[in-house]
Design a protein around this motif. Structure first.
Motif, PDB file in Angstrom:
ATOM      1  N   LEU A  75      39.603  52.648  -6.644  1.00 56.33           N
ATOM      2  CA  LEU A  75      39.104  51.429  -7.104  1.00 56.33           C
ATOM      3  C   LEU A  75      39.593  50.184  -5.976  1.00 56.33           C
ATOM      4  O   LEU A  75      38.886  49.459  -5.599  1.00 56.33           O
ATOM      5  CB  LEU A  75      39.463  51.012  -8.455  1.00 56.33           C
ATOM      6  CG  LEU A  75      38.458  51.982  -9.309  1.00 56.33           C
ATOM      7  CD1 LEU A  75      38.779  51.638 -10.858  1.00 56.33           C
ATOM      8  CD2 LEU A  75      37.018  51.861  -9.154  1.00 56.33           C
ATOM      9  N   LEU A  76      40.864  50.498  -5.748  1.00 60.12           N
ATOM     10  CA  LEU A  76      41.534  49.317  -5.111  1.00 60.12           C
ATOM     11  C   LEU A  76      40.879  49.382  -3.451  1.00 60.12           C
ATOM     12  O   LEU A  76      40.632  48.335  -2.944  1.00 60.12           O
ATOM     13  CB  LEU A  76      43.203  49.321  -4.891  1.00 60.12           C
ATOM     14  CG  LEU A  76      43.709  48.367  -3.838  1.00 60.12           C
ATOM     15  CD1 LEU A  76      43.548  46.851  -4.501  1.00 60.12           C
ATOM     16  CD2 LEU A  76      45.381  48.859  -3.731  1.00 60.12           C
ATOM     17  N   SER A 111      35.174  53.714   1.246  1.00 58.03           N
ATOM     18  CA  SER A 111      34.626  54.322   0.451  1.00 58.03           C
ATOM     19  C   SER A 111      35.268  55.821  -0.066  1.00 58.03           C
ATOM     20  O   SER A 111      36.308  56.064   0.742  1.00 58.03           O
ATOM     21  CB  SER A 111      33.121  55.112   0.763  1.00 58.03           C
ATOM     22  OG  SER A 111      33.349  55.808   1.966  1.00 58.03           O
ATOM     23  N   HIS A 130      37.005  47.710   1.019  1.00 62.28           N
ATOM     24  CA  HIS A 130      35.558  48.370   1.385  1.00 62.28           C
ATOM     25  C   HIS A 130      35.922  49.693   2.077  1.00 62.28           C
ATOM     26  O   HIS A 130      34.986  49.913   2.917  1.00 62.28           O
ATOM     27  CB  HIS A 130      34.776  47.438   2.190  1.00 62.28           C
ATOM     28  CG  HIS A 130      34.507  46.071   1.427  1.00 62.28           C
ATOM     29  ND1 HIS A 130      33.772  45.834   0.506  1.00 62.28           N
ATOM     30  CD2 HIS A 130      35.214  44.933   1.893  1.00 62.28           C
ATOM     31  CE1 HIS A 130      33.994  44.540   0.056  1.00 62.28           C
ATOM     32  NE2 HIS A 130      34.728  43.831   1.024  1.00 62.28           N
ATOM     33  N   LYS A 133      38.098  50.838  -2.836  1.00 62.28           N
ATOM     34  CA  LYS A 133      36.721  50.587  -2.502  1.00 62.28           C
ATOM     35  C   LYS A 133      36.449  49.098  -2.754  1.00 62.28           C
ATOM     36  O   LYS A 133      35.748  48.759  -1.869  1.00 62.28           O
ATOM     37  CB  LYS A 133      36.047  51.321  -3.832  1.00 62.28           C
ATOM     38  CG  LYS A 133      34.586  51.183  -3.800  1.00 62.28           C
ATOM     39  CD  LYS A 133      33.814  52.141  -4.812  1.00 62.28           C
ATOM     40  CE  LYS A 133      32.328  51.914  -4.885  1.00 62.28           C
ATOM     41  NZ  LYS A 133      31.710  52.767  -5.768  1.00 62.28           N
ATOM     42  N   TYR A 134      36.850  48.421  -3.678  1.00 64.82           N
ATOM     43  CA  TYR A 134      36.607  46.982  -3.780  1.00 64.82           C
ATOM     44  C   TYR A 134      37.355  46.175  -3.012  1.00 64.82           C
ATOM     45  O   TYR A 134      37.149  45.019  -2.755  1.00 64.82           O
ATOM     46  CB  TYR A 134      36.515  46.742  -5.397  1.00 64.82           C
ATOM     47  CG  TYR A 134      35.502  47.503  -6.074  1.00 64.82           C
ATOM     48  CD1 TYR A 134      34.199  47.180  -5.853  1.00 64.82           C
ATOM     49  CD2 TYR A 134      35.848  48.345  -6.731  1.00 64.82           C
ATOM     50  CE1 TYR A 134      33.285  47.896  -6.366  1.00 64.82           C
ATOM     51  CE2 TYR A 134      34.808  49.066  -7.434  1.00 64.82           C
ATOM     52  CZ  TYR A 134      33.534  48.814  -7.426  1.00 64.82           C
ATOM     53  OH  TYR A 134      32.574  49.608  -7.804  1.00 64.82           O
ATOM     54  N   GLY A 135      38.636  46.568  -2.825  1.00 65.78           N
ATOM     55  CA  GLY A 135      39.602  45.440  -1.979  1.00 65.78           C
ATOM     56  C   GLY A 135      39.368  45.703  -0.549  1.00 65.78           C
ATOM     57  O   GLY A 135      39.385  44.645   0.129  1.00 65.78           O
TER      58      GLY A 135
END
Length: 80
Positions: A48-49, A57, A55, A51-53
C-alpha cells in the motif's frame, strides 16, 4: 462386517470425507494465518505504501521480485 460395509452409501462417505478434509484444511490455514499475521500485515503495508506513496503498482513490484536474482548477480559481479 462385509454386510455393514456394503450397506453404506459410497456417496455419503465421500461427502463426509470431503467435509472433514475441508474442515481440517481450513483449521491449518487459520493456524498459519494466526502465526504469520504480523508478516502478512507488513507485506500489505509495504504494498500500500508503494502504491499510494510512490505510485508503484503491485505488478511492477512483482516484476522486480522476479528479476531480483539477476540484479543481485549483477551487483555482486560489479563489486568483485
Amino acid at each position: 462386517m462385509s454386510a455393514l460395509i456394503n450397506s453404506i452409501d459410497p456417496q455419503t462417505v465421500l461427502v463426509v470425507a470431503a467435509i472433514t478434509v475441508v474442515f481440517l484444511g481450513l483449521r491449518v490455514l487459520f493456524k498459519l494465518l494466526a502465526l504469520e499475521s504480523g508478516t502478512i500485515v507488513a507485506i500489505v503495508a509495504i504494498i500500500l505504501l508503494l502504491k499510494y506513496g510512490f505510485h508503484i503498482s503491485p505488478q511492477q513490484l512483482w516484476f522486480e521480485i522476479g528479476h531480483l536474482p539477476q540484479e543481485i548477480s549483477r551487483l555482486v559481479s560489479a563489486l568483485g
